[in-house]
Design an enzyme around this catalytic site. Structure first.
Site, short mmCIF file in Angstrom:
data_model
loop_
_atom_site.label_atom_id
_atom_site.label_comp_id
_atom_site.label_asym_id
_atom_site.label_seq_id
_atom_site.Cartn_x
_atom_site.Cartn_y
_atom_site.Cartn_z
N ARG A 1 50.97 59.85 17.86
CA ARG A 1 50.56 60.27 19.21
C ARG A 1 50.32 61.77 19.28
NH1 ARG A 1 54.19 61.57 22.76
NH2 ARG A 1 55.62 59.88 22.29
N TYR B 1 29.50 59.57 37.45
CA TYR B 1 29.86 58.26 36.90
C TYR B 1 30.79 57.54 37.88
CZ TYR B 1 32.09 54.93 33.69
OH TYR B 1 32.58 53.81 33.11
N ASP C 1 30.89 67.08 32.13
CA ASP C 1 30.87 65.78 31.45
C ASP C 1 29.52 65.69 30.74
OD1 ASP C 1 30.58 63.10 30.75
OD2 ASP C 1 31.73 62.38 32.46
N LYS D 1 29.79 56.33 24.09
CA LYS D 1 28.33 56.33 24.27
C LYS D 1 27.64 56.90 23.03
CE LYS D 1 29.90 54.91 28.23
NZ LYS D 1 30.11 55.77 29.37
C1 LIG Z 1 31.14 55.91 30.37
C2 LIG Z 1 31.31 57.22 31.01
C3 LIG Z 1 32.59 57.72 31.31
C4 LIG Z 1 33.85 56.91 31.06
O1 LIG Z 1 34.04 56.68 29.70
P1 LIG Z 1 34.90 55.44 29.13
O2 LIG Z 1 34.87 55.66 27.67
O3 LIG Z 1 34.21 54.20 29.58
O4 LIG Z 1 36.26 55.54 29.74
C5 LIG Z 1 32.69 58.96 31.88
N1 LIG Z 1 31.59 59.69 32.17
C6 LIG Z 1 30.35 59.24 31.91
C7 LIG Z 1 29.18 60.09 32.24
C8 LIG Z 1 30.16 58.00 31.33
O5 LIG Z 1 28.93 57.55 31.09
#
Ligand SMILES: *Cc1c(COP(=O)(O)O)cnc(C)c1O
Length: 396
Positions: free
Chosen positions: A46, A98, A170, A195
């Site tokens: 962890r 998001y 982000d 992603k």
């Molecule tokens: C998918 C996404 C998230 C969240 O990510 P997870 O891996 O699904 O928890 C946050 N911000 C954006 C822009 C995203 O596309």
């Protein structure tokens, strides 16, 4: 080094014993001490693990930050960053963020831990109107989701820093291949590595990257304290995904350009949202800040929800699924899928109407992608033109 080279060199951590080219998978929860009080640098996974450390090192290099922390999901990354702020802090967030980010921030707002304003960041000169003595953070997501509006991170950051706000970006939608928020003043970058960074739809993961060592150490401490750090096998898979980031992103974008052009000319389509199109409202900002436009496109369908559902049910290569950024093409309906958790009011304010479809463009052959869309969209036009053709038959 160029980003393509870093993505390969920094993901390769050779072991000292056998000289492996692939990074070893240290699938272990704990580590033997050399002697009392003398660890190898790792004691418990962890808190730290060599495979995850290799991933963190490459993420920091790709973004140009001092330190990265690999966490279990994108939402873990966001939760960990939010845990940094004292109770009662005020956060300003992009209004079309998001859906999960909106849900989490709304949770903090209703439970009273944080105050949150969802703001249209399209006009940076408006930002100051929302800053109060309690504001600690500006949360930017660019381009926005699903309308793909690019905001002027540089102008926003300059204003935010006058008020000592921590600027978090982000960067999930663009990846470091297409955008480098630190170059434009951001303090923290977060990713859903689920992603583009992993890119193969087989992991959920997240990352926090800090520009300074001080912030990096703070978030590493928080991730360990909260328990948000990610697993070893997932780290190893993301490392493997990152190796091909450059070739993938280039192909995603080439395909996306072709699809965006195609959709713009189709009579079943009312409006196309892709920052690479000259017609897009924020194209001029996108060309100023971005090195590429990414692989997500949204579009408005003529005829509304009934026609939307026909398209969603008809594509074969574009799989009806949430998420984005994988090698395979996906199609989804923001109002009932990715952005359902946002709630009706916030969604309406952000202009996310029921007639919008979002697609994530994969790296399949472009001819097959266009043929798949052509078939699905033709169902819409046939139903519209049916009365015309039957009328024509009657007349003739
Ligand atoms: C998918 C996404 C998230 C969240 O990510 P997870 O891996 O699904 O928890 C946050 N911000 C954006 C822009 C995203 O596309």
């Amino acid at each position: 080094m160029h980003i393509e080279t870093t993505a390969i060199q920094a993901t390769t951590h050779t072991d000292s014993e056998y000289g492996s080219i692939g990074t070893p998978l240290y699938q272990t929860s704990n580590f033997r001490f050399r002697a009392p009080g003398e660890s190898t640098g790792y004691d418990y996974t962890r808190s730290g693990n060599p495979t995850r450390a290799t991933l963190e090192n490459v993420l920091a290099q790709l973004e140009g930050g001092e330190r990265a922390i690999a966490v279990s999901t994108g939402m873990s990354a966001i939760s960990t960053v939010l845990a940094h702020f004292p109770a009662g802090s005020h956060i300003i967030c992009t209004h079309d963020c998001y859906g999960g980010t909106a849900r989490l921030l709304n949770h903090h707002k209703t439970s009273g831990t944080l105050d949150v304003s969802f703001v249209d960041l399209g006009d940076p000169s408006q930002l100051e109107n929302y800053i109060t003595s309690k504001t600690r953070c500006l949360w930017i997501e660019t381009p926005s989701n699903p309308l793909l509006a690019v905001v002027d991170v540089s102008a926003l950051t300059e204003i935010a820093h006058r008020y000592n706000l921590l600027v978090c970006v982000d960067n999930t939608f663009l990846s470091p291949f297409n955008f480098k928020p630190f170059k434009f003043g951001a303090d923290i970058v977060v990713h859903s590595t689920t992603k583009w960074l992993n890119g193969h739809s087989d992991v959920v993961g997240g990352a926090i990257i800090a520009k300074t060592k001080e912030h990096g150490d703070r978030f590493a401490w928080l991730a360990n304290a909260l328990g948000t750090t990610t697993g070893v096998f997932d780290s190893w898979l993301v490392l493997r995904g990152i190796k091909t980031l450059g070739v993938r992103m280039r192909q995603h974008e080439t395909n996306a350009h072709a699809v965006a052009q195609y959709l713009s000319k189709h009579h079943a389509v009312n409006e196309v949202f892709y920052p690479g199109l000259v017609s897009h409202a924020t194209h001029h900002i996108a060309t100023k800040l971005l090195e590429g436009f990414g692989g997500v496109i949204s579009f408005r369908v003529n005829g509304g929800i009934k026609e939307v559902n026909k398209i969603l049910a008809a594509t074969k290569i574009f799989a009806l699924a949430e998420s984005l950024g994988g090698v395979e093409s996906l199609i989804e309906h923001p109002a009932t899928m990715s952005h359902a958790s946002m709630g009706d009011e916030l969604r309406a304010n952000a202009g996310i109407t029921d007639d919008i479809i979002r697609i994530s463009i994969g790296i399949e052959h472009i001819d097959d992608l266009l043929a798949d869309l052509e078939y699905a969209l033709s169902l819409v036009s046939r139903s519209h033109s049916y009365s015309h053709s039957s009328l024509a038959e009657v007349i003739s």
